[in-house]
Design a protein around this motif. Structure first.
Motif, mmCIF file in Angstrom:
data_model
loop_
_atom_site.group_PDB
_atom_site.id
_atom_site.type_symbol
_atom_site.label_atom_id
_atom_site.label_comp_id
_atom_site.label_asym_id
_atom_site.label_seq_id
_atom_site.Cartn_x
_atom_site.Cartn_y
_atom_site.Cartn_z
ATOM 1 N N LEU A 48 33.610 -14.590 19.664
ATOM 2 C CA LEU A 48 33.424 -13.332 20.401
ATOM 3 C C LEU A 48 34.746 -12.686 20.808
ATOM 4 N N GLN A 49 35.835 -13.401 20.762
ATOM 5 C CA GLN A 49 37.113 -12.914 21.288
ATOM 6 C C GLN A 49 37.520 -11.517 20.796
ATOM 7 N N PRO A 50 37.412 -11.202 19.502
ATOM 8 C CA PRO A 50 37.812 -9.840 19.056
ATOM 9 C C PRO A 50 37.054 -8.729 19.780
ATOM 10 N N ALA A 51 35.793 -8.980 20.083
ATOM 11 C CA ALA A 51 34.983 -7.953 20.751
ATOM 12 C C ALA A 51 35.404 -7.757 22.205
ATOM 13 N N LEU A 52 36.029 -8.767 22.787
ATOM 14 C CA LEU A 52 36.453 -8.656 24.185
ATOM 15 C C LEU A 52 37.709 -7.807 24.339
ATOM 16 N N THR A 53 38.372 -7.517 23.240
ATOM 17 C CA THR A 53 39.603 -6.712 23.294
ATOM 18 C C THR A 53 39.509 -5.408 22.513
ATOM 19 N N HIS A 54 38.527 -5.283 21.643
ATOM 20 C CA HIS A 54 38.411 -4.057 20.841
ATOM 21 C C HIS A 54 37.920 -2.906 21.723
ATOM 22 N N PRO A 55 38.535 -1.735 21.630
ATOM 23 C CA PRO A 55 38.160 -0.609 22.507
ATOM 24 C C PRO A 55 36.691 -0.192 22.410
ATOM 25 N N GLU A 56 36.043 -0.457 21.284
ATOM 26 C CA GLU A 56 34.640 -0.064 21.123
ATOM 27 C C GLU A 56 33.685 -0.965 21.905
ATOM 28 N N THR A 57 34.118 -2.182 22.174
ATOM 29 C CA THR A 57 33.208 -3.147 22.810
ATOM 30 C C THR A 57 33.744 -3.746 24.116
ATOM 31 N N ALA A 58 35.052 -3.633 24.326
ATOM 32 C CA ALA A 58 35.654 -4.274 25.503
ATOM 33 C C ALA A 58 35.189 -3.665 26.817
ATOM 34 N N GLU A 59 34.722 -2.433 26.790
ATOM 35 C CA GLU A 59 34.264 -1.772 28.008
ATOM 36 C C GLU A 59 32.745 -1.625 28.045
ATOM 37 N N LYS A 60 32.071 -2.509 27.322
ATOM 38 C CA LYS A 60 30.614 -2.500 27.306
ATOM 39 C C LYS A 60 30.076 -3.675 28.130
ATOM 40 N N ALA A 61 29.103 -3.394 28.956
ATOM 41 C CA ALA A 61 28.526 -4.447 29.792
ATOM 42 C C ALA A 61 27.911 -5.553 28.948
ATOM 43 N N GLU A 62 27.320 -5.185 27.811
ATOM 44 C CA GLU A 62 26.669 -6.181 26.965
ATOM 45 C C GLU A 62 27.666 -7.235 26.474
ATOM 46 N N THR A 63 28.860 -6.784 26.089
ATOM 47 C CA THR A 63 29.868 -7.709 25.570
ATOM 48 C C THR A 63 30.191 -8.792 26.595
ATOM 49 N N TRP A 64 30.426 -8.384 27.828
ATOM 50 C CA TRP A 64 30.811 -9.338 28.866
ATOM 51 C C TRP A 64 29.613 -10.143 29.368
ATOM 52 N N THR A 65 28.423 -9.574 29.247
ATOM 53 C CA THR A 65 27.227 -10.340 29.586
ATOM 54 C C THR A 65 27.062 -11.502 28.621
ATOM 55 N N VAL A 66 27.279 -11.228 27.336
ATOM 56 C CA VAL A 66 27.195 -12.289 26.322
ATOM 57 C C VAL A 66 28.267 -13.338 26.580
ATOM 58 N N ALA A 67 29.487 -12.892 26.908
ATOM 59 C CA ALA A 67 30.578 -13.836 27.195
ATOM 60 C C ALA A 67 30.209 -14.732 28.385
ATOM 61 N N GLY A 68 29.657 -14.115 29.414
ATOM 62 C CA GLY A 68 29.263 -14.877 30.589
ATOM 63 C C GLY A 68 28.152 -15.863 30.289
ATOM 64 N N ARG A 69 27.202 -15.455 29.479
ATOM 65 C CA ARG A 69 26.101 -16.348 29.108
ATOM 66 C C ARG A 69 26.620 -17.555 28.327
ATOM 67 N N ILE A 70 27.578 -17.313 27.434
ATOM 68 C CA ILE A 70 28.161 -18.415 26.658
ATOM 69 C C ILE A 70 28.817 -19.428 27.594
ATOM 70 N N LEU A 71 29.661 -18.915 28.489
ATOM 71 C CA LEU A 71 30.418 -19.804 29.376
ATOM 72 C C LEU A 71 29.505 -20.533 30.351
ATOM 73 N N MET A 72 28.511 -19.826 30.881
ATOM 74 C CA MET A 72 27.557 -20.481 31.776
ATOM 75 C C MET A 72 26.726 -21.520 31.016
ATOM 76 N N GLY A 73 26.405 -21.186 29.761
ATOM 77 C CA GLY A 73 25.667 -22.142 28.935
ATOM 78 C C GLY A 73 26.490 -23.390 28.665
ATOM 79 N N GLN A 74 27.777 -23.190 28.417
ATOM 80 C CA GLN A 74 28.667 -24.335 28.209
ATOM 81 C C GLN A 74 28.709 -25.209 29.460
ATOM 82 N N TYR A 75 28.800 -24.566 30.611
ATOM 83 C CA TYR A 75 28.814 -25.326 31.869
ATOM 84 C C TYR A 75 27.520 -26.118 32.039
ATOM 85 N N ASP A 76 26.384 -25.466 31.823
ATOM 86 C CA ASP A 76 25.092 -26.134 31.995
ATOM 87 C C ASP A 76 24.955 -27.325 31.049
#
Length: 411
Positions: A48-76
């Motif tokens: 997912l890293q490229p999407a977190l920095t690309h101007p088309e997706t870096a400012e989208k709530a969906e992108t960071w929601t997915v990132a958060g879900r991944i990290l929370m899933g890893q923790y769980d």
């Protein structure tokens, strides 16, 4: 030609942007699988890293929601593995939770969708006059964070035990933020527990070298009802580091009002403040109270001697200085004060005995210098940087004709 090149670049950017949106969708779909492992979550986040920095997706709530879900899933998943008895990297697990919070919090800040009418124009709220806003991910994000609120407490302790002060500080701060955000989580957390977390956060702040921040956090803890003695003691240590005298006195007064003479450090600070401001009567009153509770405190005896000396003279102060040294033979200031008494008496011999023969005066003074010597020598051994002790010893060795000790002192 130039315009054509610009069009090509724009087309490429659009294609790249579309690719990033597809990437977010693909990763989002992949993490819904029931067979996700810790390594699969890591790979998904890496993908997912490229999407977190690309101007088309870096400012989208969906992108960071997915990132958060991944990290929370890893923790769980790490938590599940630990419960199953598997070996887990505790620090990596903790930071998956913290980074997950950061990602979801960023998603919350971006999750604003402007409501529009059938013509595509923004809808205006008639009551507020502002543009109407709706959210898409916020409800799920808040639910996910609130479900993990206590986990932030636990990983804070784990990181603190690992001496990761920054991580512990952040974990406890995130816990308090969630606990004070309006909602079910905020209602469930009592103020006393919230104060305790701010206290621990203050400890982490102190450990990571932020004493001013720590002082503020300890004060917050007390305001929330967690006013354990340690919230005062650590705050006093931090204020001492900052060199702020009046706040130290104010906090010591507050601690003294709550804990009285249970700990003599509070009243000692207040006494010293009165002495420094020449409020000797007030200092003496506090000393009488303190000594009545703890007459075996050498420091208090020494302070009483200093006050009595200024009010009544050195001869009346001597018993207190002697008592100080009796209670603590290693009390450098008490030793100096006893030695100072005999030293001063020796220097006054000529003035007080003008008709005495010179030889007799010298003998009398020498006897007093010799009485002062063991106290001053021990005080000098304990505090070799004390110039007052050094100067007194220099004069004594000179008057007693002890060239060897004088020479050693000068070196």
């Amino acid at each position: 030609m130039k315009q054509y090149a610009i069009m090509i670049i724009a087309a490429v950017m659009c294609l790249n942007g579309a690719a990033q949106h597809r990437l977010v969708a693909d990763v989002k779909k992949s993490i819904d699988a029931l067979t996700m492992t810790v390594d699969k979550y890591k790979n998904a986040y890496k993908k997912l890293q490229p999407a977190l920095t690309h101007p088309e997706t870096a400012e989208k709530a969906e992108t960071w929601t997915v990132a958060g879900r991944i990290l929370m899933g890893q923790y769980d998943k790490c938590v599940d593995n630990r419960r199953a008895g598997m070996k887990v990297n505790g620090k990596e697990m903790a930071y998956a939770l913290l980074d997950g919070y950061d990602a979801l919090n960023k998603a919350l800040s971006l999750d604003t969708i402007v409501e529009t009418d059938k013509n595509g124009n923004p809808r205006i709220d008639k009551k507020t006059g502002k543009v109407k806003i709706k959210t898409k991910y916020s409800r799920d994000i808040r639910a996910r964070l609130n479900a993990h609120i206590n986990d932030f407490r636990y990983v804070g302790s784990e990181l603190y035990n690992a001496k990761d002060w920054d991580g512990a500080y952040k974990a406890w701060d995130y816990y308090c933020r969630l606990a004070t955000t309006p909602g079910e989580a905020a209602q469930a957390v009592p103020h006393s527990l919230l104060g305790e977390m701010r206290y621990y956060q203050g400890i982490a702040a102190w450990q990571k070298g932020a004493p001013a921040d720590a002082v503020t956090l300890f004060a917050t803890a007390r305001s929330l009802g967690y006013d354990a003695k340690e919230t005062y003691d650590f705050a006093l240590i931090c204020l001492s580091t900052l060199g702020e005298e009046q706040p130290i006195v104010d906090l010591a007064r507050e601690a003294y009002e709550k804990y009285g003479t249970d700990d003599p450090q509070y009243i000692r600070i207040l006494i010293n403040d009165h002495i420094n401001k020449n409020r000797l009567d007030s200092a003496r009153m506090l000393l009488v109270k303190a000594i009545a509770v703890n007459d075996h405190d050498a420091g208090l005896q020494n302070l009483m001697g200093l006050v009595v000396e200024q009010q009544e003279g050195m001869e009346h102060a001597l018993p207190y200085f002697m008592r100080c040294v009796e209670l603590d033979p290693e009390h450098a200031q008490g030793l100096f004060n006893v030695g100072r008494y005999y030293y001063n008496e020796a220097t006054l011999v000529p003035e007080r005995n003008p008709r005495m023969a010179r030889k007799a005066r010298i003998k009398k003074a020498s006897q007093l210098y010799e009485q002062a010597l063991p106290y001053l020598e021990k005080a000098y051994k304990l505090e070799p940087a004390n110039d007052d002790v050094r100067n007194a010893l220099r004069n004594i060795y000179y008057h007693l004709g002890d060239a060897a000790k004088l020479q050693a002192l000068e070196k």
